[in-house]
Design a protein around this motif. Structure first.
Motif, PDB file in Angstrom:
ATOM      1  N   THR A 233      44.625  49.147  43.823  1.00  0.00           N
ATOM      2  CA  THR A 233      43.254  48.687  43.587  1.00  0.00           C
ATOM      3  C   THR A 233      43.239  47.457  42.700  1.00  0.00           C
ATOM      4  O   THR A 233      42.498  46.496  42.941  1.00  0.00           O
ATOM      5  CB  THR A 233      42.422  49.807  42.937  1.00  0.00           C
ATOM      6  OG1 THR A 233      42.385  50.934  43.814  1.00  0.00           O
ATOM      7  CG2 THR A 233      41.011  49.332  42.660  1.00  0.00           C
ATOM      8  N   ASN A 234      44.059  47.468  41.663  1.00  0.00           N
ATOM      9  CA  ASN A 234      44.133  46.300  40.775  1.00  0.00           C
ATOM     10  C   ASN A 234      44.603  45.057  41.518  1.00  0.00           C
ATOM     11  O   ASN A 234      44.101  43.949  41.286  1.00  0.00           O
ATOM     12  CB  ASN A 234      45.070  46.601  39.604  1.00  0.00           C
ATOM     13  CG  ASN A 234      44.526  47.686  38.692  1.00  0.00           C
ATOM     14  OD1 ASN A 234      43.308  47.875  38.608  1.00  0.00           O
ATOM     15  ND2 ASN A 234      45.411  48.391  38.008  1.00  0.00           N
ATOM     16  N   THR A 239      43.405  39.901  44.153  1.00  0.00           N
ATOM     17  CA  THR A 239      43.408  39.070  45.349  1.00  0.00           C
ATOM     18  C   THR A 239      42.008  38.579  45.682  1.00  0.00           C
ATOM     19  O   THR A 239      41.792  37.394  45.971  1.00  0.00           O
ATOM     20  CB  THR A 239      43.982  39.853  46.546  1.00  0.00           C
ATOM     21  OG1 THR A 239      45.320  40.242  46.261  1.00  0.00           O
ATOM     22  CG2 THR A 239      43.972  39.000  47.797  1.00  0.00           C
ATOM     23  N   CYS A 240      41.039  39.474  45.637  1.00  0.00           N
ATOM     24  CA  CYS A 240      39.655  39.097  45.949  1.00  0.00           C
ATOM     25  C   CYS A 240      39.115  38.096  44.936  1.00  0.00           C
ATOM     26  O   CYS A 240      38.391  37.155  45.307  1.00  0.00           O
ATOM     27  CB  CYS A 240      38.762  40.341  45.982  1.00  0.00           C
ATOM     28  SG  CYS A 240      39.072  41.418  47.403  1.00  0.00           S
ATOM     29  N   THR A 241      39.459  38.282  43.671  1.00  0.00           N
ATOM     30  CA  THR A 241      39.014  37.336  42.647  1.00  0.00           C
ATOM     31  C   THR A 241      39.574  35.950  42.908  1.00  0.00           C
ATOM     32  O   THR A 241      38.857  34.938  42.770  1.00  0.00           O
ATOM     33  CB  THR A 241      39.452  37.822  41.252  1.00  0.00           C
ATOM     34  OG1 THR A 241      38.910  39.131  41.011  1.00  0.00           O
ATOM     35  CG2 THR A 241      38.958  36.877  40.170  1.00  0.00           C
ATOM     36  N   THR A 242      40.838  35.893  43.299  1.00  0.00           N
ATOM     37  CA  THR A 242      41.464  34.614  43.613  1.00  0.00           C
ATOM     38  C   THR A 242      40.771  33.956  44.807  1.00  0.00           C
ATOM     39  O   THR A 242      40.505  32.753  44.799  1.00  0.00           O
ATOM     40  CB  THR A 242      42.955  34.804  43.921  1.00  0.00           C
ATOM     41  OG1 THR A 242      43.577  35.463  42.828  1.00  0.00           O
ATOM     42  CG2 THR A 242      43.633  33.475  44.162  1.00  0.00           C
ATOM     43  N   HIS A 243      40.488  34.764  45.830  1.00  0.00           N
ATOM     44  CA  HIS A 243      39.802  34.230  47.005  1.00  0.00           C
ATOM     45  C   HIS A 243      38.436  33.664  46.631  1.00  0.00           C
ATOM     46  O   HIS A 243      38.011  32.622  47.145  1.00  0.00           O
ATOM     47  CB  HIS A 243      39.638  35.331  48.058  1.00  0.00           C
ATOM     48  CG  HIS A 243      40.896  35.589  48.824  1.00  0.00           C
ATOM     49  ND1 HIS A 243      40.911  36.253  50.028  1.00  0.00           N
ATOM     50  CD2 HIS A 243      42.185  35.276  48.566  1.00  0.00           C
ATOM     51  CE1 HIS A 243      42.154  36.336  50.478  1.00  0.00           C
ATOM     52  NE2 HIS A 243      42.941  35.757  49.593  1.00  0.00           N
ATOM     53  N   ILE A 244      37.730  34.357  45.759  1.00  0.00           N
ATOM     54  CA  ILE A 244      36.397  33.906  45.343  1.00  0.00           C
ATOM     55  C   ILE A 244      36.492  32.569  44.608  1.00  0.00           C
ATOM     56  O   ILE A 244      35.658  31.673  44.803  1.00  0.00           O
ATOM     57  CB  ILE A 244      35.718  34.968  44.464  1.00  0.00           C
ATOM     58  CG1 ILE A 244      35.382  36.211  45.306  1.00  0.00           C
ATOM     59  CG2 ILE A 244      34.445  34.414  43.832  1.00  0.00           C
ATOM     60  CD1 ILE A 244      34.872  37.388  44.495  1.00  0.00           C
ATOM     61  N   ILE A 245      37.519  32.407  43.761  1.00  0.00           N
ATOM     62  CA  ILE A 245      37.722  31.130  43.064  1.00  0.00           C
ATOM     63  C   ILE A 245      37.927  30.005  44.077  1.00  0.00           C
ATOM     64  O   ILE A 245      37.320  28.927  43.977  1.00  0.00           O
ATOM     65  CB  ILE A 245      38.933  31.225  42.112  1.00  0.00           C
ATOM     66  CG1 ILE A 245      38.632  32.199  40.966  1.00  0.00           C
ATOM     67  CG2 ILE A 245      39.273  29.847  41.549  1.00  0.00           C
ATOM     68  CD1 ILE A 245      39.831  32.483  40.079  1.00  0.00           C
TER      69      ILE A 245
END
Length: 314
Positions: A233-234, A239-245
């Protein structure tokens, strides 16, 4: 009307990023340093993913293509911009201008669609893990890759087709350091209201819809994993945070440039510089710095290279 008959202008004069010689030299030095450092980093990412058998998941397949697209995108503007900094006359032919504009939107749209595909990949991996292997098979990945290239081509060819029907009879000074739709359209010797509306609908609306769709999809993913506590989960959240950036870096400038009437603003050139030169080279690097598997593979590849160099010397 044929292009040859309607086009009197055979070349455009690029006014550049700034008229200050000192500012030009400073920007030249910064862009050159950035280009020589970050571009090899993107190439290293591609080489690492292709050479490491452990990085065969769709996530890394798409990351390698992201690095390739961004590196290719940076070649459209940066080399010529650096050369123009050292030249008194910044001239680009009409055909060269149209060619630059075509590839700019071809690769730019392809990257937007790739980010959508990467969001879909993360959604399936996190929200439907039991069906991931079936839904994201190698055949599906290649089909999605082909679709995004085709989508980028279709988007770009529409931009070029609309501009080719415009007459250019002077003036021929482009108030920028590269050829793009807003500056080129303003030089047409015709009423361009309808063309501008179509361009905004094509580029601006597409960018805005993709941006909102990506934010919505990553919000759904983060809500699905909220409250879970595990290493997987972490990693998913990271990964999702990086994609959002990356989504904000990619779509922010595009929305600023293409979702409004084509009128000059003081920030246009600075935003264009980051959009065409800086951010494309940074995107894969940002992702890699937050991905432990890719960083480990890069260290392993560099370590093997050093060992080989030492053996050759001995």
């Amino acid at each position: 009307m044929e292009v040859e008959n309607s086009t009197v202008v055979t070349e455009f004069i690029l006014l550049g990023l700034t008229q200050s010689q000192n500012a030009q030299l400073l920007v030249f030095a910064l862009v050159l340093i950035f280009y020589l450092i970050i571009l090899p980093g993107n190439l290293l990412i591609i080489l690492t993913i292709r050479s490491d058998p452990g990085l065969t998941a769709p996530l890394y397949f798409f990351l390698g293509n992201l690095a390739f697209l961004d590196a290719s995108y940076s070649f459209i503007v940066a080399p010529r911009m650096l050369a123009d900094f050292l030249s008194e006359e910044k001239v680009i032919s009409y055909r060269g201008c149209i060619t630059q504009l075509f590839f700019l939107h071809f690769l730019g749209a392809g990257e937007m669609f790739l980010l959508v595909v990467m969001a879909f990949d993360r959604y399936v991996a996190i929200c439907r893990p039991l069906h991931y292997s079936a839904l994201m098979s190698p055949r599906t990945c290649y089909a999605l890759l082909g679709a995004l290239w085709l989508g980028g081509f279709a988007h770009s060819i529409v931009q070029v087709a609309l501009i080719l029907h415009l007459p250019f009879c002077g003036p021929n000074q482009l108030d920028n350091f590269f050829c793009d739709v807003p500056q080129v359209i303003k030089l047409a010797c015709a009423d361009t209201f309808v063309v501008e509306l179509l361009m905004v609908s094509n580029s601006g609306l597409l960018s805005l819809l993709c941006f909102l769709g990506l934010l919505a999809s990553y919000t759904v993913i983060l809500c699905r994993v909220k409250g879970r506590s595990s290493e997987g989960t972490n990693r998913a959240v990271s990964t999702c945070t990086t994609h959002i950036i990356i989504v904000f870096l990619m779509f922010g400038p595009a929305i600023f440039i293409y979702t409004r009437p084509f009128r000059s603003l003081p920030a246009d050139k600075v935003v264009s510089l980051f959009h065409t030169v800086i951010f494309p080279l940074m995107n894969p690097m940002i992702y890699t710095l937050r991905n432990q598997e890719v960083k480990a593979s890069i260290r392993k590849l560099l370590g093997q290279h050093r060992v080989c160099r030492m053996e050759e010397k001995n």
